[in-house]
Design a protein around this motif. Structure first.
Motif, PDB file in Angstrom:
ATOM      1  N   LYS A 106      10.697   0.864 -40.383  1.00 30.25           N
ATOM      2  CA  LYS A 106       9.939  -0.308 -40.836  1.00 30.25           C
ATOM      3  C   LYS A 106       8.430  -0.091 -40.801  1.00 30.25           C
ATOM      4  CE  LYS A 106      13.368  -3.854 -39.703  1.00 30.25           C
ATOM      5  NZ  LYS A 106      13.631  -5.113 -38.952  1.00 30.25           N
ATOM      6  N   THR A 107       7.949   0.625 -39.792  1.00 32.32           N
ATOM      7  CA  THR A 107       6.502   0.777 -39.618  1.00 32.32           C
ATOM      8  C   THR A 107       5.939   2.004 -40.323  1.00 32.32           C
ATOM      9  OG1 THR A 107       6.710   2.117 -37.594  1.00 32.32           O
ATOM     10  CG2 THR A 107       6.677  -0.292 -37.337  1.00 32.32           C
ATOM     11  N   GLY A 108       6.813   2.982 -40.642  1.00 29.42           N
ATOM     12  CA  GLY A 108       6.312   4.236 -41.190  1.00 29.42           C
ATOM     13  C   GLY A 108       5.640   5.105 -40.154  1.00 29.42           C
ATOM     14  N   VAL A 109       5.894   4.847 -38.868  1.00 31.39           N
ATOM     15  CA  VAL A 109       5.294   5.631 -37.776  1.00 31.39           C
ATOM     16  C   VAL A 109       6.420   6.198 -36.915  1.00 31.39           C
ATOM     17  CG1 VAL A 109       3.745   5.635 -35.780  1.00 31.39           C
ATOM     18  CG2 VAL A 109       3.280   4.125 -37.738  1.00 31.39           C
ATOM     19  N   MET A 110       6.457   7.528 -36.781  1.00 27.92           N
ATOM     20  CA  MET A 110       7.403   8.173 -35.872  1.00 27.92           C
ATOM     21  C   MET A 110       6.613   8.858 -34.774  1.00 27.92           C
ATOM     22  SD  MET A 110      10.518  10.872 -36.630  1.00 27.92           S
ATOM     23  CE  MET A 110      11.290   9.724 -37.774  1.00 27.92           C
ATOM     24  N   ASP A 161      21.389   5.396 -40.632  1.00 27.43           N
ATOM     25  CA  ASP A 161      21.350   3.967 -40.949  1.00 27.43           C
ATOM     26  C   ASP A 161      19.919   3.509 -41.267  1.00 27.43           C
ATOM     27  OD1 ASP A 161      24.000   4.144 -40.345  1.00 27.43           O
ATOM     28  OD2 ASP A 161      23.920   2.956 -38.506  1.00 27.43           O
ATOM     29  N   ARG A 162      19.854   2.617 -42.235  1.00 25.75           N
ATOM     30  CA  ARG A 162      18.624   1.906 -42.609  1.00 25.75           C
ATOM     31  C   ARG A 162      17.648   2.749 -43.414  1.00 25.75           C
ATOM     32  NH1 ARG A 162      17.943  -0.890 -36.686  1.00 25.75           N
ATOM     33  NH2 ARG A 162      19.347  -2.650 -37.026  1.00 25.75           N
ATOM     34  N   GLY A 163      17.363   3.972 -42.996  1.00 23.75           N
ATOM     35  CA  GLY A 163      16.391   4.800 -43.691  1.00 23.75           C
ATOM     36  C   GLY A 163      16.987   5.538 -44.881  1.00 23.75           C
ATOM     37  N   PRO A 164      16.138   6.215 -45.670  1.00 23.04           N
ATOM     38  CA  PRO A 164      16.570   6.752 -46.960  1.00 23.04           C
ATOM     39  C   PRO A 164      17.313   8.068 -46.931  1.00 23.04           C
ATOM     40  CG  PRO A 164      14.232   7.175 -46.639  1.00 23.04           C
ATOM     41  CD  PRO A 164      14.678   6.336 -45.471  1.00 23.04           C
ATOM     42  N   ASP A 165      17.194   8.874 -45.879  1.00 20.13           N
ATOM     43  CA  ASP A 165      17.723  10.240 -46.000  1.00 20.13           C
ATOM     44  C   ASP A 165      18.313  10.746 -44.688  1.00 20.13           C
ATOM     45  OD1 ASP A 165      18.425  12.643 -47.081  1.00 20.13           O
ATOM     46  OD2 ASP A 165      16.454  13.098 -47.920  1.00 20.13           O
ATOM     47  N   THR A 166      19.405  10.110 -44.281  1.00 23.53           N
ATOM     48  CA  THR A 166      20.093  10.529 -43.064  1.00 23.53           C
ATOM     49  C   THR A 166      20.603  11.962 -43.173  1.00 23.53           C
ATOM     50  OG1 THR A 166      20.745   8.297 -42.422  1.00 23.53           O
ATOM     51  CG2 THR A 166      22.132  10.101 -41.646  1.00 23.53           C
ATOM     52  N   LYS A 167      21.179  12.317 -44.311  1.00 22.40           N
ATOM     53  CA  LYS A 167      21.735  13.659 -44.454  1.00 22.40           C
ATOM     54  C   LYS A 167      20.674  14.719 -44.201  1.00 22.40           C
ATOM     55  CE  LYS A 167      24.103  16.872 -47.552  1.00 22.40           C
ATOM     56  NZ  LYS A 167      23.118  17.961 -47.326  1.00 22.40           N
ATOM     57  N   ARG A 168      19.505  14.567 -44.802  1.00 17.51           N
ATOM     58  CA  ARG A 168      18.470  15.585 -44.612  1.00 17.51           C
ATOM     59  C   ARG A 168      17.943  15.559 -43.183  1.00 17.51           C
ATOM     60  NH1 ARG A 168      12.927  16.942 -45.800  1.00 17.51           N
ATOM     61  NH2 ARG A 168      12.380  14.835 -46.450  1.00 17.51           N
ATOM     62  N   VAL A 212      15.115   8.016 -35.288  1.00 21.49           N
ATOM     63  CA  VAL A 212      14.837   8.617 -36.600  1.00 21.49           C
ATOM     64  C   VAL A 212      15.273   7.696 -37.738  1.00 21.49           C
ATOM     65  CG1 VAL A 212      15.390  10.555 -38.128  1.00 21.49           C
ATOM     66  CG2 VAL A 212      14.975  10.962 -35.682  1.00 21.49           C
ATOM     67  N   HIS A 213      16.476   7.163 -37.677  1.00 22.34           N
ATOM     68  CA  HIS A 213      17.012   6.238 -38.681  1.00 22.34           C
ATOM     69  C   HIS A 213      16.794   6.712 -40.119  1.00 22.34           C
ATOM     70  CE1 HIS A 213      18.638   3.134 -36.163  1.00 22.34           C
ATOM     71  NE2 HIS A 213      17.495   2.954 -35.518  1.00 22.34           N
ATOM     72  N   GLY A 214      17.137   7.962 -40.382  1.00 20.96           N
ATOM     73  CA  GLY A 214      17.111   8.455 -41.747  1.00 20.96           C
ATOM     74  C   GLY A 214      15.745   8.760 -42.324  1.00 20.96           C
ATOM     75  N   CYS A 215      14.699   8.718 -41.504  1.00 19.31           N
ATOM     76  CA  CYS A 215      13.337   8.985 -41.992  1.00 19.31           C
ATOM     77  C   CYS A 215      13.042  10.485 -41.896  1.00 19.31           C
ATOM     78  CB  CYS A 215      12.327   8.178 -41.192  1.00 19.31           C
ATOM     79  SG  CYS A 215      12.520   6.394 -41.379  1.00 19.31           S
ATOM     80  N   ALA A 216      13.664  11.251 -42.783  1.00 19.20           N
ATOM     81  CA  ALA A 216      13.590  12.708 -42.713  1.00 19.20           C
ATOM     82  C   ALA A 216      12.182  13.225 -42.943  1.00 19.20           C
ATOM     83  CB  ALA A 216      14.556  13.327 -43.724  1.00 19.20           C
ATOM     84  N   ASP A 217      11.430  12.608 -43.848  1.00 14.59           N
ATOM     85  CA  ASP A 217      10.070  13.077 -44.124  1.00 14.59           C
ATOM     86  C   ASP A 217       9.192  12.974 -42.878  1.00 14.59           C
ATOM     87  OD1 ASP A 217      10.744  13.657 -46.718  1.00 14.59           O
ATOM     88  OD2 ASP A 217       9.786  11.889 -47.590  1.00 14.59           O
ATOM     89  N   LEU A 218       9.308  11.854 -42.170  1.00 14.15           N
ATOM     90  CA  LEU A 218       8.522  11.675 -40.951  1.00 14.15           C
ATOM     91  C   LEU A 218       8.958  12.669 -39.877  1.00 14.15           C
ATOM     92  CD1 LEU A 218       8.298   7.785 -40.719  1.00 14.15           C
ATOM     93  CD2 LEU A 218       6.414   9.367 -41.187  1.00 14.15           C
ATOM     94  N   LEU A 219      10.247  12.891 -39.758  1.00 13.80           N
ATOM     95  CA  LEU A 219      10.741  13.849 -38.768  1.00 13.80           C
ATOM     96  C   LEU A 219      10.217  15.249 -39.077  1.00 13.80           C
ATOM     97  CD1 LEU A 219      12.519  14.528 -36.331  1.00 13.80           C
ATOM     98  CD2 LEU A 219      14.435  14.807 -37.925  1.00 13.80           C
ATOM     99  N   GLU A 220      10.255  15.634 -40.332  1.00 13.11           N
ATOM    100  CA  GLU A 220       9.759  16.957 -40.708  1.00 13.11           C
ATOM    101  C   GLU A 220       8.272  17.090 -40.390  1.00 13.11           C
ATOM    102  OE1 GLU A 220      10.807  19.975 -44.280  1.00 13.11           O
ATOM    103  OE2 GLU A 220      10.206  17.953 -44.897  1.00 13.11           O
ATOM    104  N   ALA A 221       7.506  16.029 -40.653  1.00 13.47           N
ATOM    105  CA  ALA A 221       6.075  16.056 -40.350  1.00 13.47           C
ATOM    106  C   ALA A 221       5.829  16.137 -38.845  1.00 13.47           C
ATOM    107  CB  ALA A 221       5.402  14.812 -40.933  1.00 13.47           C
ATOM    108  N   LEU A 222       6.650  15.422 -38.059  1.00 14.16           N
ATOM    109  CA  LEU A 222       6.495  15.467 -36.607  1.00 14.16           C
ATOM    110  C   LEU A 222       6.848  16.851 -36.069  1.00 14.16           C
ATOM    111  CD1 LEU A 222       5.701  13.826 -34.140  1.00 14.16           C
ATOM    112  CD2 LEU A 222       8.049  12.984 -34.002  1.00 14.16           C
ATOM    113  N   TYR A 223       7.897  17.462 -36.602  1.00 10.79           N
ATOM    114  CA  TYR A 223       8.218  18.839 -36.229  1.00 10.79           C
ATOM    115  C   TYR A 223       7.026  19.765 -36.483  1.00 10.79           C
ATOM    116  CZ  TYR A 223      13.322  18.201 -35.661  1.00 10.79           C
ATOM    117  OH  TYR A 223      14.576  17.850 -35.236  1.00 10.79           O
ATOM    118  N   SER A 224       6.355  19.575 -37.610  1.00 11.82           N
ATOM    119  CA  SER A 224       5.213  20.439 -37.941  1.00 11.82           C
ATOM    120  C   SER A 224       4.099  20.283 -36.918  1.00 11.82           C
ATOM    121  CB  SER A 224       4.692  20.105 -39.343  1.00 11.82           C
ATOM    122  OG  SER A 224       5.646  20.430 -40.334  1.00 11.82           O
TER     123      SER A 224
END
Length: 233
Positions: free
Chosen positions: A209-213, A45-52, A9-21
């Motif tokens: 880096k790729t924007g693909v989860m 680490d590395r991504g923008p939103d680890t907390k979320r 995941v590396h802090g990519c909360a938006d992608l994780l939320e979309a994958l959950y959907s």
């Protein structure tokens, strides 16, 4: 049982939320008799939103069918919280982004800055996030599949794999072409696309880096891929 194994995941909360959907739509549509969602590790680490990202995962884990594994970055985060003096994984590989997601202005350049950052981060992190990190296991087994973050030591029984190999190994595991006792589902080593081989499945498509989860879907004898992509236009 249908299993969804989600890559790093590396802090990519938006992608994780979309994958959950996407997963939710499939589960509602197909209503499988039983299912699991397994996170392969490396949440910060590395991504923008680890907390979320952790907020999303912890909320999901109210359903016991949602499982999470330890990654090397998760161990590195805990190591930094315990002792910020040396320059470790958290300091060298994106821990500043993790701290910022909790509202902490990280200074990792010297010991004094690392101690201040550690203290402020500990104060800012919800107890649920600390409990989550501290309680992460290193592996799961379901049927023909063994799940861990990095891989296994070839030739060593699954029951006695080294804890550090499970979150760190690369070369010896990736180069091995023989069969393992089970198919190993892992992340840790980013790949342009999912590697689905006879002895292992790598689901880390380098989201930060790729924007693909990506998640691999294991359903009986069927293996398939679902992914979500960040709009980089």
């Amino acid at each position: 049982m249908r299993i969804y194994a989600i890559g790093d995941v590396h802090g990519c909360a938006d992608l994780l939320e979309a994958l959950y959907s996407e997963i939710d739509r499939e589960l509602e549509r197909d209503a499988p008799e039983d299912w699991r969602i397994i996170h392969i590790g490396d949440y910060g680490d590395r991504g923008p939103d680890t907390k979320r990202a952790l907020d999303l995962i912890i909320e999901r884990r109210s359903d016991r069918r949602v499982l999470s594994l330890m990654g090397n970055h998760d161990e590195g985060w805990l190591t930094f919280l315990a002792d910020p003096h040396p320059v470790g994984l958290f300091v060298a590989h994106g821990g500043d982004m993790t701290a910022r997601s909790y509202g902490v202005d990280a200074d990792l350049s010297d010991v004094a800055g690392r101690i201040r950052t550690r203290d402020e981060l500990l104060a800012a992190m919800p107890q649920a996030h600390l409990d989550f990190l501290r309680g992460l296991p290193r592996s799961f087994s379901f049927g023909d599949y063994y799940f861990c973050h990095a891989g296994i030591r070839p030739g060593v029984e699954l029951a006695i794999q080294d804890r550090e190999d499970l979150i760190w190994i690369r070369k010896e595991f990736l180069a091995y072409q023989g069969l393992h006792p089970r198919i190993i589902v892992h992340g840790h080593t980013p790949s342009a696309e999912v590697e689905m081989l006879s002895n292992r499945i790598n689901v880390d498509t380098g989201a930060v880096k790729t924007g693909v989860m990506t998640a691999v879907v294991l359903d009986g004898r069927t293996k398939r891929i679902i992914d979500v992509r960040q709009d980089r236009a």
